[in-house]
Design an enzyme around this catalytic site. Structure first.
Site, PDB file in Angstrom:
ATOM      1  N   ASP A 252     -11.148   1.229  -3.860  1.00 17.60           N
ATOM      2  CA  ASP A 252      -9.733   1.061  -3.534  1.00 17.60           C
ATOM      3  C   ASP A 252      -9.571   1.534  -2.089  1.00 17.60           C
ATOM      4  O   ASP A 252      -9.037   2.608  -1.818  1.00 17.60           O
ATOM      5  CB  ASP A 252      -8.846   1.873  -4.485  1.00 17.60           C
ATOM      6  CG  ASP A 252      -7.398   1.399  -4.473  1.00 17.60           C
ATOM      7  OD1 ASP A 252      -7.060   0.542  -3.630  1.00 17.60           O
ATOM      8  OD2 ASP A 252      -6.599   1.902  -5.292  1.00 17.60           O
TER       9      ASP A 252
ATOM     10  N   ASN B 114       0.839  -1.188   0.000  1.00 15.61           N
ATOM     11  CA  ASN B 114       0.000   0.000   0.000  1.00 15.61           C
ATOM     12  C   ASN B 114       0.885   1.253   0.000  1.00 15.61           C
ATOM     13  O   ASN B 114       1.989   1.222  -0.534  1.00 15.61           O
ATOM     14  CB  ASN B 114      -0.992  -0.002   1.169  1.00 15.61           C
ATOM     15  CG  ASN B 114      -2.349   0.577   0.790  1.00 15.61           C
ATOM     16  OD1 ASN B 114      -2.421   1.660   0.223  1.00 15.61           O
ATOM     17  ND2 ASN B 114      -3.408  -0.142   1.109  1.00 15.61           N
ATOM     18  N   ARG B 115       0.437   2.347   0.590  1.00 22.61           N
ATOM     19  CA  ARG B 115       1.103   3.642   0.411  1.00 22.61           C
ATOM     20  C   ARG B 115       1.764   4.151   1.692  1.00 22.61           C
ATOM     21  O   ARG B 115       1.264   3.919   2.791  1.00 22.61           O
ATOM     22  CB  ARG B 115       0.090   4.681  -0.091  1.00 22.61           C
ATOM     23  CG  ARG B 115      -0.409   4.383  -1.505  1.00 22.61           C
ATOM     24  CD  ARG B 115      -1.748   5.039  -1.791  1.00 22.61           C
ATOM     25  NE  ARG B 115      -2.186   4.769  -3.163  1.00 22.61           N
ATOM     26  CZ  ARG B 115      -2.810   3.657  -3.534  1.00 22.61           C
ATOM     27  NH1 ARG B 115      -3.067   2.710  -2.664  1.00 22.61           N
ATOM     28  NH2 ARG B 115      -3.171   3.486  -4.800  1.00 22.61           N
TER      29      ARG B 115
ATOM     30  N   GLN C  39      -7.614  -4.552   1.999  1.00 25.35           N
ATOM     31  CA  GLN C  39      -7.695  -3.576   0.924  1.00 25.35           C
ATOM     32  C   GLN C  39      -8.506  -4.179  -0.219  1.00 25.35           C
ATOM     33  O   GLN C  39      -8.153  -5.239  -0.759  1.00 25.35           O
ATOM     34  CB  GLN C  39      -6.305  -3.184   0.429  1.00 25.35           C
ATOM     35  CG  GLN C  39      -6.296  -2.078  -0.611  1.00 25.35           C
ATOM     36  CD  GLN C  39      -6.454  -0.687  -0.012  1.00 25.35           C
ATOM     37  OE1 GLN C  39      -6.273  -0.502   1.182  1.00 25.35           O
ATOM     38  NE2 GLN C  39      -6.768   0.294  -0.835  1.00 25.35           N
TER      39      GLN C  39
ATOM     40  N   HIS D 273       3.604  -0.004  -2.660  1.00 25.21           N
ATOM     41  CA  HIS D 273       3.919  -1.435  -2.778  1.00 25.21           C
ATOM     42  C   HIS D 273       5.420  -1.739  -2.800  1.00 25.21           C
ATOM     43  O   HIS D 273       5.884  -2.561  -3.594  1.00 25.21           O
ATOM     44  CB  HIS D 273       3.250  -2.017  -4.022  1.00 25.21           C
ATOM     45  CG  HIS D 273       1.751  -2.079  -3.934  1.00 25.21           C
ATOM     46  ND1 HIS D 273       1.066  -2.093  -2.736  1.00 25.21           N
ATOM     47  CD2 HIS D 273       0.793  -2.110  -4.910  1.00 25.21           C
ATOM     48  CE1 HIS D 273      -0.226  -2.154  -2.968  1.00 25.21           C
ATOM     49  NE2 HIS D 273      -0.427  -2.148  -4.269  1.00 25.21           N
TER      50      HIS D 273
ATOM     51  N   GLU E 281      -6.722  -7.713  -0.642  1.00 28.36           N
ATOM     52  CA  GLU E 281      -5.378  -7.746  -0.068  1.00 28.36           C
ATOM     53  C   GLU E 281      -5.440  -7.656   1.456  1.00 28.36           C
ATOM     54  O   GLU E 281      -5.598  -6.585   2.025  1.00 28.36           O
ATOM     55  CB  GLU E 281      -4.555  -6.578  -0.611  1.00 28.36           C
ATOM     56  CG  GLU E 281      -4.521  -6.473  -2.124  1.00 28.36           C
ATOM     57  CD  GLU E 281      -4.137  -5.074  -2.574  1.00 28.36           C
ATOM     58  OE1 GLU E 281      -3.075  -4.573  -2.141  1.00 28.36           O
ATOM     59  OE2 GLU E 281      -4.913  -4.465  -3.330  1.00 28.36           O
TER      60      GLU E 281
ATOM     61  N   HIS F 231      -0.975  -9.743  -3.688  1.00 28.29           N
ATOM     62  CA  HIS F 231      -1.751  -8.871  -4.577  1.00 28.29           C
ATOM     63  C   HIS F 231      -2.440  -9.694  -5.665  1.00 28.29           C
ATOM     64  O   HIS F 231      -2.400  -9.359  -6.849  1.00 28.29           O
ATOM     65  CB  HIS F 231      -0.845  -7.813  -5.200  1.00 28.29           C
ATOM     66  CG  HIS F 231      -1.547  -6.529  -5.528  1.00 28.29           C
ATOM     67  ND1 HIS F 231      -2.480  -6.434  -6.526  1.00 28.29           N
ATOM     68  CD2 HIS F 231      -1.457  -5.299  -4.980  1.00 28.29           C
ATOM     69  CE1 HIS F 231      -2.921  -5.195  -6.594  1.00 28.29           C
ATOM     70  NE2 HIS F 231      -2.323  -4.481  -5.657  1.00 28.29           N
ATOM     71  N   THR F 232      -3.096 -10.767  -5.246  1.00 32.75           N
ATOM     72  CA  THR F 232      -3.793 -11.637  -6.189  1.00 32.75           C
ATOM     73  C   THR F 232      -5.152 -11.040  -6.564  1.00 32.75           C
ATOM     74  O   THR F 232      -5.873 -10.536  -5.714  1.00 32.75           O
ATOM     75  CB  THR F 232      -3.989 -13.029  -5.571  1.00 32.75           C
ATOM     76  OG1 THR F 232      -2.701 -13.620  -5.354  1.00 32.75           O
ATOM     77  CG2 THR F 232      -4.802 -13.928  -6.482  1.00 32.75           C
ATOM     78  N   TYR F 233      -5.471 -11.120  -7.851  1.00 34.64           N
ATOM     79  CA  TYR F 233      -6.776 -10.701  -8.362  1.00 34.64           C
ATOM     80  C   TYR F 233      -7.617 -11.942  -8.663  1.00 34.64           C
ATOM     81  O   TYR F 233      -7.131 -12.895  -9.281  1.00 34.64           O
ATOM     82  CB  TYR F 233      -6.644  -9.911  -9.661  1.00 34.64           C
ATOM     83  CG  TYR F 233      -5.978  -8.571  -9.565  1.00 34.64           C
ATOM     84  CD1 TYR F 233      -6.731  -7.403  -9.532  1.00 34.64           C
ATOM     85  CD2 TYR F 233      -4.594  -8.451  -9.552  1.00 34.64           C
ATOM     86  CE1 TYR F 233      -6.130  -6.147  -9.491  1.00 34.64           C
ATOM     87  CE2 TYR F 233      -3.982  -7.207  -9.506  1.00 34.64           C
ATOM     88  CZ  TYR F 233      -4.746  -6.066  -9.473  1.00 34.64           C
ATOM     89  OH  TYR F 233      -4.139  -4.842  -9.435  1.00 34.64           O
TER      90      TYR F 233
END
Length: 337
Positions: free
Chosen positions: A242, A81-82, A279, A107, A303, A178-180
């Site tokens: 998001d 993340n940020r 997330q 990330h 996430e 970070h799997t979609y």
């Protein structure tokens, strides 16, 4: 059973590890970025691919993929993340980390764990361990950090990811996968999927998705997923989710926190974790040029992680690892079909 295959035409150190359980569920993981490249479920009609990914290292390193880099399936670190402006203060000392997303760190920076070659060890017929040593000063992060990630696919159709790390200096840490997911096998986007999250709050952010330090109640709002709802119900208002949902685990207790369901396939995924946050990213900005399969809303990233910008937020827990501590978390994805 775990099989080892080549994954690159040019780099023999990058391998693909194929884990298959007794039911025919098959997970594929590469030691490049510790990426989950594929997860197939044996439906009556077909072996259904339910995550976004590629078939070779070269695809993950291609210019068209990295241009709008969506981090398909990768393990993210040192900090997912940020971090606001890439700046943290540790023991009174300011540290400038990479700013790879506008003026912020995203990330793990320009060359995070997602682009490293991990050491791989097969622990059993169902467990694969991937290990990485991130040296002191790696992208200006302090300390020598050792990271282990274990993937386990059991016979209850559950894919578990176990995270552990140590560091010899105090350092920001936040690991995630970070799997979609897309249960239609790429035939449709994810907006007809139904999502349920056991959470009453999200982390409030500004327009750059940097936390304000406050929490926002979700009850009866467009962010409320306490009851299962389709992702497309409020997407015209939201445009794109998001957001980091605050979980009731308090970052310590393993519990079921979310469900994802798709009616046509009748696939349901239960997510259990002991992370403090989830997330949710609905993938509006996925854009892999010349690949119609990977466009906006082609996958949803769920996430499990700790809170964004935690080192700079005094009321956020779990932002740092200290010498002598062991960072440990786990997430489990169980499939019903």
């Amino acid at each position: 059973m775990i099989q080892t295959q080549a994954f690159s035409q040019t780099n023999p150190t990058v391998k693909l590890f194929v884990i298959t359980n007794k039911n025919g569920v098959c997970a594929k993981i590469t030691n490049y970025g510790a990426i989950l490249t594929s997860l197939k479920l044996p439906l009556k009609s077909e072996d259904r691919e339910v995550v976004l990914g590629f078939d070779s290292l070269e695809d993950y390193q291609s210019e068209v993929y990295l241009k709008d880099y969506p981090y398909f399936g990768a393990i993210i670190g040192r900090f997912a993340n940020r971090i606001n402006q890439g700046k943290v203060t540790i023991a009174g000392k300011g540290i400038q980390l990479p700013t790879n997303h506008g003026k912020h760190l995203l990330h793990g920076g320009h060359s995070g764990f997602d682009k490293q070659i991990w050491e791989a060890e097969i622990l059993s017929e169902s467990k694969l361990q991937l290990s990485l040593h991130s040296k002191d000063g790696d992208q200006n992060f302090p300390g020598n950090m050792k990271i282990n990630v274990i993937y386990e696919l059991n016979n209850d159709n559950e894919l578990a990811i176990y995270y552990s790390a140590t560091c010899d200096k105090t350092c920001p840490i936040n690991l995630t996968s970070h799997t979609y997911f897309n249960f239609t096998g790429g035939k449709e986007n994810i907006l007809n999927h139904e999502l349920q999250i056991d959470s009453d709050k999200i982390i409030e952010t500004n327009y750059e998705l940097i936390p304000t330090g406050n929490f926002a109640e979700v009850k009866n709002s467009t962010y409320d997923f306490n009851s299962k709802k389709k992702l497309n119900r409020d997407i015209a208002i939201i445009e794109n989710y998001d957001d980091c949902y605050v979980l009731k685990t308090e970052g310590e207790t393993l519990m079921k926190v979310a469900e994802l369901y798709e009616e046509k396939s009748n696939i349901r995924m239960d997510i259990s974790t002991d992370f403090a946050g989830l997330q949710v990213y609905t993938g509006k900005f996925i854009n892999v040029e010349r690949n119609d399969k990977f466009g906006p809303f082609s996958g949803i990233a769920l996430e499990t992680q700790d809170f964004p910008d935690a080192p700079n937020q005094t009321n956020f827990p779990h932002g740092l690892i200290h010498p002598g501590e062991v960072y440990e978390h786990q997430t489990r994805y169980q499939f019903h079909f």
